[in-house]
Motif scaffolding. Structure first.
Motif, PDB file in Angstrom:
ATOM      1  N   ARG A  77       0.811  -1.211   0.000  1.00  0.00           N
ATOM      2  CA  ARG A  77       0.000   0.000   0.000  1.00  0.00           C
ATOM      3  C   ARG A  77       0.844   1.260   0.000  1.00  0.00           C
ATOM      4  NH1 ARG A  77      -4.542   0.588   4.542  1.00  0.00           N
ATOM      5  NH2 ARG A  77      -5.400  -1.109   3.279  1.00  0.00           N
ATOM      6  N   GLU A  78       1.966   1.235   0.709  1.00  0.00           N
ATOM      7  CA  GLU A  78       2.781   2.449   0.789  1.00  0.00           C
ATOM      8  C   GLU A  78       3.464   2.786  -0.530  1.00  0.00           C
ATOM      9  OE1 GLU A  78       5.120  -0.856   3.052  1.00  0.00           O
ATOM     10  OE2 GLU A  78       3.027  -0.210   2.773  1.00  0.00           O
ATOM     11  N   LEU A  79       3.419   1.873  -1.508  1.00  0.00           N
ATOM     12  CA  LEU A  79       4.022   2.142  -2.818  1.00  0.00           C
ATOM     13  C   LEU A  79       2.976   2.486  -3.874  1.00  0.00           C
ATOM     14  CD1 LEU A  79       6.704  -0.703  -3.090  1.00  0.00           C
ATOM     15  CD2 LEU A  79       7.031   1.659  -2.368  1.00  0.00           C
ATOM     16  N   ARG A  80       1.743   2.766  -3.459  1.00  0.00           N
ATOM     17  CA  ARG A  80       0.681   2.961  -4.452  1.00  0.00           C
ATOM     18  C   ARG A  80       0.924   4.176  -5.342  1.00  0.00           C
ATOM     19  NH1 ARG A  80      -1.233   4.457   0.525  1.00  0.00           N
ATOM     20  NH2 ARG A  80      -2.121   6.552   0.765  1.00  0.00           N
ATOM     21  N   ARG A  81       1.716   5.146  -4.887  1.00  0.00           N
ATOM     22  CA  ARG A  81       2.030   6.320  -5.706  1.00  0.00           C
ATOM     23  C   ARG A  81       3.385   6.198  -6.401  1.00  0.00           C
ATOM     24  NH1 ARG A  81      -1.470  10.519  -4.740  1.00  0.00           N
ATOM     25  NH2 ARG A  81      -2.784  10.339  -2.885  1.00  0.00           N
ATOM     26  N   THR A  82       4.057   5.089  -6.226  1.00  0.00           N
ATOM     27  CA  THR A  82       5.381   4.878  -6.823  1.00  0.00           C
ATOM     28  C   THR A  82       5.266   3.990  -8.044  1.00  0.00           C
ATOM     29  OG1 THR A  82       6.426   5.026  -4.626  1.00  0.00           O
ATOM     30  CG2 THR A  82       7.721   4.035  -6.402  1.00  0.00           C
ATOM     31  N   PRO A  83       5.663   4.478  -9.221  1.00  0.00           N
ATOM     32  CA  PRO A  83       5.601   3.609 -10.406  1.00  0.00           C
ATOM     33  C   PRO A  83       6.604   2.473 -10.314  1.00  0.00           C
ATOM     34  CG  PRO A  83       6.736   5.668 -10.933  1.00  0.00           C
ATOM     35  CD  PRO A  83       6.191   5.819  -9.539  1.00  0.00           C
ATOM     36  N   ILE A  84       6.154   1.265 -10.560  1.00  0.00           N
ATOM     37  CA  ILE A  84       7.019   0.091 -10.610  1.00  0.00           C
ATOM     38  C   ILE A  84       7.033  -0.380 -12.051  1.00  0.00           C
ATOM     39  CG2 ILE A  84       7.409  -2.248  -9.754  1.00  0.00           C
ATOM     40  CD1 ILE A  84       5.806  -1.517  -7.270  1.00  0.00           C
ATOM     41  N   VAL A  85       8.208  -0.416 -12.665  1.00  0.00           N
ATOM     42  CA  VAL A  85       8.302  -0.698 -14.096  1.00  0.00           C
ATOM     43  C   VAL A  85       9.266  -1.846 -14.356  1.00  0.00           C
ATOM     44  CG1 VAL A  85       7.768   1.687 -14.707  1.00  0.00           C
ATOM     45  CG2 VAL A  85      10.152   1.006 -14.414  1.00  0.00           C
ATOM     46  N   THR A  86       9.210  -2.350 -15.574  1.00  0.00           N
ATOM     47  CA  THR A  86      10.125  -3.400 -15.999  1.00  0.00           C
ATOM     48  C   THR A  86      11.574  -2.949 -15.817  1.00  0.00           C
ATOM     49  OG1 THR A  86       8.521  -4.172 -17.629  1.00  0.00           O
ATOM     50  CG2 THR A  86      10.808  -4.848 -17.931  1.00  0.00           C
ATOM     51  N   GLY A  87      12.383  -3.820 -15.236  1.00  0.00           N
ATOM     52  CA  GLY A  87      13.782  -3.497 -14.983  1.00  0.00           C
ATOM     53  C   GLY A  87      14.061  -3.060 -13.567  1.00  0.00           C
ATOM     54  N   ASP A  88      13.038  -2.719 -12.807  1.00  0.00           N
ATOM     55  CA  ASP A  88      13.246  -2.304 -11.421  1.00  0.00           C
ATOM     56  C   ASP A  88      13.819  -3.447 -10.600  1.00  0.00           C
ATOM     57  OD1 ASP A  88      12.694   0.397 -10.783  1.00  0.00           O
ATOM     58  OD2 ASP A  88      10.556   0.078 -11.064  1.00  0.00           O
ATOM     59  N   ARG A  89      14.629  -3.091  -9.602  1.00  0.00           N
ATOM     60  CA  ARG A  89      15.111  -4.052  -8.613  1.00  0.00           C
ATOM     61  C   ARG A  89      14.199  -3.925  -7.395  1.00  0.00           C
ATOM     62  NH1 ARG A  89      18.109  -7.924 -10.341  1.00  0.00           N
ATOM     63  NH2 ARG A  89      19.149  -8.078  -8.314  1.00  0.00           N
ATOM     64  N   SER A 254       2.781  -5.250 -29.948  1.00  0.00           N
ATOM     65  CA  SER A 254       3.212  -5.411 -28.552  1.00  0.00           C
ATOM     66  C   SER A 254       2.484  -4.380 -27.705  1.00  0.00           C
ATOM     67  CB  SER A 254       4.730  -5.200 -28.439  1.00  0.00           C
ATOM     68  OG  SER A 254       5.416  -6.148 -29.222  1.00  0.00           O
ATOM     69  N   SER A 255       1.764  -4.840 -26.695  1.00  0.00           N
ATOM     70  CA  SER A 255       0.966  -3.924 -25.877  1.00  0.00           C
ATOM     71  C   SER A 255       1.569  -3.688 -24.498  1.00  0.00           C
ATOM     72  CB  SER A 255      -0.456  -4.485 -25.716  1.00  0.00           C
ATOM     73  OG  SER A 255      -0.411  -5.770 -25.100  1.00  0.00           O
ATOM     74  N   SER A 256       2.655  -4.369 -24.190  1.00  0.00           N
ATOM     75  CA  SER A 256       3.248  -4.215 -22.870  1.00  0.00           C
ATOM     76  C   SER A 256       4.769  -4.295 -22.971  1.00  0.00           C
ATOM     77  CB  SER A 256       2.737  -5.300 -21.910  1.00  0.00           C
ATOM     78  OG  SER A 256       3.098  -6.591 -22.389  1.00  0.00           O
ATOM     79  N   THR A 257       5.432  -3.791 -21.952  1.00  0.00           N
ATOM     80  CA  THR A 257       6.891  -3.859 -21.871  1.00  0.00           C
ATOM     81  C   THR A 257       7.278  -5.106 -21.079  1.00  0.00           C
ATOM     82  OG1 THR A 257       7.076  -1.451 -21.929  1.00  0.00           O
ATOM     83  CG2 THR A 257       8.955  -2.661 -21.074  1.00  0.00           C
TER      84      THR A 257
END
Length: 356
Positions: A77-89, A254-257
């Protein structure tokens, strides 16, 4: 005089009604007060985010180890405003076994080494995060069908250099048209170029450049990017399309990364395939970073006065003076025009903000 008898002890009379044992609610909702302190999650495992699908994140744990596995996670929940994208650790807790039906939770992200972004257009301040922690960008463009767009490639180069990512270029469908006129636009750049035909792709040569790197593939729809990805990673199964003969535009397939592992006996690397785009806004880029994408022009611009805009009306601009003296070749003049178009866009955007 008091009407009370001083000998009467009223406290003794009501001693059975002591309220010290009554339990009071800590707050009106009868729950514990909220705190900003969050668990440290010192036992969290760190993994690579491979892809995102409808709020679920595929994460690879123990990459390259004996217990390598891909798990499904959701975000805390605390990450709901943080974008999480492909490649993240990502830092993951919960059920990390990877068994079908289990769900772990992402509770944090490690600092990103790079972040590739774009905006809808040059006036849009809202960033679209594409991929994190990539160190290379492979720009895919077709020599024909659809026609190559040099200025779109210029925008890719600006975005890559702004993110600290090394750009590479591959020109596909060279059996349909000579890529030389298009490649002349980038003469003088420190840019490695690959050429590819429909039935003869330099898979091994391109693959060698991928080993040890995390490479994001970008390109206009219909240029053959997904076809190239499938050739490099046979298990990828990325959908391929065709170019509309009426509009000359490619169809989005391709619709996603997604991150795909490139594996050879010589080593491994990561291929990050992205959806095809027809525009690449630079609204998030610092205008001072744009010139860095034009290496040969940046060297000449070192002689410009401080604060030079490099636009057509800029006084004492070394670039304009070099062009007037005939010191720039045709390719350099074309790139100067592209540079000035980009800079003019940012200049107009700044004037619009000032007018408000």
């Amino acid at each position: 005089m008091s009407w009370l008898d001083p000998d009467d002890d009223l406290d003794d009379e009501f001693e059975d009604f002591d309220e010290s044992s009554i339990r009071t609610r800590p707050n009106p909702k009868a729950n514990r007060p909220r705190t900003k302190r969050r668990p440290a999650h010192e036992d969290a495992e760190i993994g690579r985010v491979l892809g995102v699908d409808r709020g679920r994140y595929s994460v690879m744990l123990d990459e390259g180890g004996s217990d390598e596995r891909v798990i499904t996670t959701t975000r805390a929940r605390e990450l709901r405003r943080t974008p999480i994208v492909t490649g993240d650790r990502a830092r993951v807790v919960g059920d990390t076994s990877g068994v079908v039906g289990t769900l772990a939770r992402i509770v944090g992200l490690d600092p990103r080494a790079s972040l590739l972004r774009r905006s809808a257009d040059d006036t849009d301040q809202v960033e679209r995060v594409i991929v994190a922690n990539a160190d290379q960008m492979l720009i895919v463009v077709a020599a024909a069908d659809p026609e190559p767009r040099p200025r779109l490639v210029d925008r890719y180069l600006v975005a890559a250099l702004d993110a600290g990512i090394r750009p590479l270029l591959v020109v596909t469908k060279t059996d349909l048209a000579d890529p030389a006129p298009f490649l002349a636009h980038f003469a003088g750049l420190d840019l490695r170029v690959f050429t590819s035909e429909r039935d003869e792709m330099p898979v091994d040569e391109i693959g060698e450049a991928l080993i040890g790197h995390s490479t994001v593939f970008v390109g206009h729809s219909g240029v053959g990017k997904s076809t190239l990805v499938n050739a490099l990673v046979p298990s990828a199964g990325r959908a391929t399309g065709h170019v509309n003969q009426v509009t000359g535009r490619g169809r989005h397939t391709s619709s996603s990364t997604v991150s795909l592992r490139y594996e050879t006996p010589a080593g491994t690397g990561w291929v990050i395939d992205t959806p095809g785009v027809r525009s690449f806004g630079l609204g998030h880029v610092d205008p001072s970073h744009i010139l860095a994408a034009f290496t040969e022009l940046a060297e000449i611009a070192e002689n410009c006065p401080r604060g030079c805009t490099h636009l057509a009306d800029a006084p004492d601009c070394a670039l304009i003076e070099a062009a007037d003296r005939g010191e720039l070749g045709a390719a350099e003049l074309a790139r100067l025009d592209s540079l000035q178009r980009l800079l003019q866009t940012f200049s107009d955007k700044a004037e619009g903000r000032d007018a408000k």
